[in-house]
Design an enzyme around this catalytic site. Structure first.
Site, PDB file in Angstrom:
ATOM      1  N   HIS A 114       8.137 -80.924  -4.289  1.00  0.00           N
ATOM      2  CA  HIS A 114       8.692 -80.157  -5.310  1.00  0.00           C
ATOM      3  C   HIS A 114       9.549 -81.093  -6.153  1.00  0.00           C
ATOM      4  O   HIS A 114       9.987 -82.170  -5.948  1.00  0.00           O
ATOM      5  CB  HIS A 114       9.714 -79.321  -4.764  1.00  0.00           C
TER       6      HIS A 114
ATOM      7  N   MET B  25       0.653 -73.158  -5.888  1.00  0.00           N
ATOM      8  CA  MET B  25       1.605 -72.552  -6.897  1.00  0.00           C
ATOM      9  C   MET B  25       1.908 -71.106  -6.283  1.00  0.00           C
ATOM     10  O   MET B  25       2.296 -70.475  -7.022  1.00  0.00           O
ATOM     11  CB  MET B  25       1.058 -72.445  -8.296  1.00  0.00           C
TER      12      MET B  25
ATOM     13  N   LEU C 119      12.229 -70.173  -0.025  1.00  0.00           N
ATOM     14  CA  LEU C 119      11.530 -70.837  -1.012  1.00  0.00           C
ATOM     15  C   LEU C 119      12.335 -72.175  -1.120  1.00  0.00           C
ATOM     16  O   LEU C 119      13.509 -72.312  -1.581  1.00  0.00           O
ATOM     17  CB  LEU C 119      11.424 -70.127  -2.221  1.00  0.00           C
TER      18      LEU C 119
ATOM     19  N   GLY D  18      -4.138 -81.219  -9.788  1.00  0.00           N
ATOM     20  CA  GLY D  18      -4.614 -82.112  -8.596  1.00  0.00           C
ATOM     21  C   GLY D  18      -4.085 -83.518  -8.815  1.00  0.00           C
ATOM     22  O   GLY D  18      -4.672 -84.306  -8.144  1.00  0.00           O
TER      23      GLY D  18
HETATM   24  C1  GRF Z   1       3.944 -81.110  -9.092  1.00  0.00           C
HETATM   25  O1  GRF Z   1       4.847 -81.511  -9.981  1.00  0.00           O
HETATM   26  C2  GRF Z   1       4.456 -80.705  -7.736  1.00  0.00           C
HETATM   27  O2  GRF Z   1       5.669 -81.290  -7.487  1.00  0.00           O
HETATM   28  C3  GRF Z   1       4.631 -79.189  -8.057  1.00  0.00           C
HETATM   29  O3  GRF Z   1       3.480 -78.799  -8.775  1.00  0.00           O
HETATM   30  C4  GRF Z   1       3.333 -80.045  -9.539  1.00  0.00           C
HETATM   31  C5  GRF Z   1       1.511 -80.126  -9.185  1.00  0.00           C
HETATM   32  O4  GRF Z   1       0.968 -81.418  -9.732  1.00  0.00           O
HETATM   33  N1  GRF Z   1       4.644 -78.442  -6.600  1.00  0.00           N
HETATM   34  P1  GRF Z   1      -0.472 -81.956  -9.600  1.00  0.00           P
HETATM   35  O5  GRF Z   1      -1.208 -80.590  -9.527  1.00  0.00           O
HETATM   36  O6  GRF Z   1      -0.472 -82.453  -8.326  1.00  0.00           O
HETATM   37  O7  GRF Z   1      -0.948 -82.625 -10.842  1.00  0.00           O
END
Ligand code: GRF
Length: 204
Positions: free
Chosen positions: A111, A92, A146, A12
């Site tokens: 992403h 995810m 995706l 997060g």
């Molecule tokens: C980030 O690298 C984002 O681009 C990808 O998942 C990761 C999430 O990181 N979709 P966080 O949970 O915000 O630290």
């Protein structure tokens, strides 16, 4: 004030950065985080959301017998907050076409690559393997395919000669924290016009 709902699965850090941005940064006076929703009860980000005093809940994938039921429950939870924008901030799980279409024009994702390069997972490894000189991150509209939706904004991160995937990932993540509020502001300012997906008869 626009209402953001953030969907997360893990640590997060983007959620924290967006919360800061709403409280005292680029999004101050423009957006609030109406709710943070995780798909796993053990997501560290949910603990961080609680610490920050953000409304939060968990719609746990494992509590449902199939993806459709999970996505219906997630849909209801999100719609219950009446969001202006639904933000996948490290969510995810691949969302099905029905879910995506129900939020058409309100659903964005971050992403960690310069799309259309390197969709999917292990983006930093892929960038290093293919000898990229510049890597980065992208915020884009979500469509059923995706990591393929129209791009809202990107940030560039030069690849250094001694980078391994971990070093590179750390710099890209820092850059994401700059990119995400900036991209959301762009959306709120209508500086990006989303072409709506064709209607396939789904009601929202
Ligand atoms: C980030 O690298 C984002 O681009 C990808 O998942 C990761 C999430 O990181 N979709 P966080 O949970 O915000 O630290």
């Amino acid at each position: 004030m626009k209402r953001l709902v953030l969907l997360i699965s893990g640590r997060g850090s983007n959620m924290v950065s967006l919360a800061q941005s709403c409280q005292s940064g680029l999004l101050l006076g423009r957006a609030i985080i109406a709710k943070v929703i995780a798909d796993r009860p053990q997501a560290i980000g949910i603990v961080r959301a609680r610490e920050l005093g953000l409304p939060n809940s968990v719609v746990a994938y494992r509590d449902f017998s199939d993806r459709r039921q999970f996505e219906n429950a997630l849909h209801d939870e999100v719609e219950g907050v009446a969001p202006d924008l639904v933000v996948l901030a490290g969510f995810m799980r691949i969302l099905g076409e029905d879910f995506v279409r129900r939020f058409d024009g309100r659903l964005i994702n971050i992403h960690p690559s310069l799309l259309p390069k390197f969709p999917g997972l292990k983006t930093h490894e892929q960038a290093l393997m293919s000898g990229e000189k510049v890597h980065g991150a992208t915020v884009h509209w979500v469509v059923p395919a995706l990591d393929a939706g129209p791009i809202i904004d990107q940030i560039f991160v030069p690849v250094e000669s001694n980078d391994d995937s971990e070093r590179l990932a750390q710099r890209v993540l820092k850059a994401e924290h700059v990119l995400f509020p900036r991209a959301i502001l762009k959306v709120l300012n209508n500086q990006y016009v989303h072409e709506r997906m064709p209607d396939h008869g789904l009601t929202s």
